[in-house]
Design a protein around this motif. Structure first.
Motif, PDB file in Angstrom:
ATOM      1  N   LEU A 145      -4.979   6.163  -0.160  1.00  0.00           N
ATOM      2  CA  LEU A 145      -4.317   4.844  -0.345  1.00  0.00           C
ATOM      3  C   LEU A 145      -4.486   4.658  -1.575  1.00  0.00           C
ATOM      4  O   LEU A 145      -5.545   4.541  -1.671  1.00  0.00           O
ATOM      5  CB  LEU A 145      -4.283   4.294   0.556  1.00  0.00           C
ATOM      6  CG  LEU A 145      -3.836   4.909   2.383  1.00  0.00           C
ATOM      7  CD1 LEU A 145      -3.849   4.131   3.757  1.00  0.00           C
ATOM      8  CD2 LEU A 145      -2.506   5.068   2.545  1.00  0.00           C
ATOM      9  N   ASN A 146      -3.540   3.694  -1.970  1.00  0.00           N
ATOM     10  CA  ASN A 146      -3.553   2.645  -3.103  1.00  0.00           C
ATOM     11  C   ASN A 146      -3.105   1.484  -3.299  1.00  0.00           C
ATOM     12  O   ASN A 146      -2.034   0.921  -2.501  1.00  0.00           O
ATOM     13  CB  ASN A 146      -2.870   3.505  -4.468  1.00  0.00           C
ATOM     14  CG  ASN A 146      -3.721   4.447  -4.783  1.00  0.00           C
ATOM     15  OD1 ASN A 146      -4.964   3.870  -5.515  1.00  0.00           O
ATOM     16  ND2 ASN A 146      -3.042   5.705  -5.318  1.00  0.00           N
ATOM     17  N   LEU A 147      -3.870  -0.063  -3.250  1.00  0.00           N
ATOM     18  CA  LEU A 147      -3.424  -1.076  -3.153  1.00  0.00           C
ATOM     19  C   LEU A 147      -2.729  -1.467  -4.538  1.00  0.00           C
ATOM     20  O   LEU A 147      -3.154  -1.400  -5.260  1.00  0.00           O
ATOM     21  CB  LEU A 147      -4.114  -1.933  -2.134  1.00  0.00           C
ATOM     22  CG  LEU A 147      -4.379  -3.369  -2.729  1.00  0.00           C
ATOM     23  CD1 LEU A 147      -3.100  -3.782  -1.176  1.00  0.00           C
ATOM     24  CD2 LEU A 147      -5.514  -4.542  -2.647  1.00  0.00           C
TER      25      LEU A 147
ATOM     26  N   VAL B  38      -8.540   2.435  -1.630  1.00  0.00           N
ATOM     27  CA  VAL B  38      -8.522   2.180  -0.363  1.00  0.00           C
ATOM     28  C   VAL B  38      -9.995   3.179  -0.106  1.00  0.00           C
ATOM     29  O   VAL B  38      -9.967   3.874   0.092  1.00  0.00           O
ATOM     30  CB  VAL B  38      -7.602   1.720   0.011  1.00  0.00           C
ATOM     31  CG1 VAL B  38      -7.898   1.604   1.956  1.00  0.00           C
ATOM     32  CG2 VAL B  38      -6.228   0.985  -0.099  1.00  0.00           C
TER      33      VAL B  38
ATOM     34  N   ILE C  47       0.687  -1.475   0.246  1.00  0.00           N
ATOM     35  CA  ILE C  47      -0.530  -0.209  -0.224  1.00  0.00           C
ATOM     36  C   ILE C  47       1.010   1.692  -0.114  1.00  0.00           C
ATOM     37  O   ILE C  47       1.619   0.963   0.861  1.00  0.00           O
ATOM     38  CB  ILE C  47      -0.799  -0.195   1.290  1.00  0.00           C
ATOM     39  CG1 ILE C  47      -1.791  -1.051   1.151  1.00  0.00           C
ATOM     40  CG2 ILE C  47      -2.079   1.649   1.222  1.00  0.00           C
ATOM     41  CD1 ILE C  47      -2.682  -1.351   1.946  1.00  0.00           C
TER      42      ILE C  47
END
Length: 275
Positions: free
Chosen positions: A251-253, A245, A122
């Motif tokens: 945030l990025n997964l 997310v 993440i």
């Protein structure tokens, strides 16, 4: 004023106003005809005129400015989803991006990462890596062995000779990474937050400085294929996909799925041996 004539924005503001406890804000309880704060008390907390706030609740006086809405959001102690909803009611679109710094992730989200058999991590909108799983530590970078201040993808890209050697065409990859990074931080409203990072990398890497000065921008497709030279696994291909997310727009997964089944099996084997 008849209920049917009140605007959706006015109804929303009135509803949130009536949910607040006057005593918790230092206002005397006294005798109140309705629960919650009075209009003039919301106006006082929001640093706007009582007349203007009253008109907003009544659907009069024209459209408010974004500054007025933000003051009211603070005055009513709106959550971020409530603030966004208020903007949608007033303007028909969400507020401009307002970047939130790294607040870490929840243990539940970390458990989601740990349950994945493939590499996953993440990152923030400024590309700081804030969480990863054991498979990512094996196939990509063991961020646990990297100081927290250095867990930034751009920093690793331009300062880590091992990461540079792992790329089959490092300069082409670096050009794409910088152009995508620029688009990501602008979209997230984080341009101010990266000033120090950009200055540092411009001092330490002539390649980064040249790429940054080119002002190229690339929209992130969200998926693709990453080819790496790995010291234990040889040349590997990883299909990557990027996911937002929910509830954490900053945030990025990122999930990296090995193209070859034997590579996936070997990553799992290394993880098991280290565990």
């Amino acid at each position: 004023m008849p209920e049917d004539s009140v605007s959706p924005l006015g109804k929303f503001l009135r509803d949130r106003r009536t949910r607040l406890d006057p005593a918790s804000f230092g206002f005397g309880a006294g005798r109140r005809r309705t629960p919650g704060l009075r209009r003039e008390e919301v106006a006082q907390r929001s640093n706007i005129s009582s007349t203007w706030y009253t008109w907003l609740e009544q659907g009069r006086g024209g459209a408010p400015s974004a500054d007025v809405l933000d003051r009211i959001a603070a005055g009513l102690m709106l959550t971020e989803p409530e603030r966004e909803h208020m903007y949608m009611l007033a303007f028909g679109h969400p507020p401009e991006a307002r970047y939130r710094g790294n607040e870490g992730i929840s243990p539940r989200l970390q458990r989601v990462l740990d349950a994945m058999p493939v590499p996953a991590m993440i990152r923030t909108a400024t590309w700081d890596v804030v969480a990863w799983n054991a498979a990512a530590a094996v196939a990509l970078t063991d961020y646990g062995a990297v100081p927290a201040s250095e867990r930034n993808i751009l920093k690793r890209m331009f300062s880590d000779s091992r990461m540079q050697a792992a790329q089959e065409d490092w300069l082409q990859v670096a050009r794409y990474v910088v152009a995508t990074f620029r688009a990501d931080v602008t979209r997230a409203g984080a341009s101010h937050e990266i000033v120090a990072l950009v200055e540092e990398l411009s001092r330490t890497s002539a390649e980064f400085e040249a790429l940054w000065r080119s002002n190229d921008v690339v929209g992130h497709t969200g998926d693709g294929v990453k080819r790496l030279r790995h010291p234990e696994l040889g040349t590997i291909e990883l299909e990557f996909s990027t996911f937002a997310v929910e509830g954490r727009p900053e945030l990025n997964l990122m999930v990296y799925n090995p193209v070859a089944a034997d590579v996936a099996a070997r990553i799992r084997g290394i993880v098991a041996a280290k565990g």
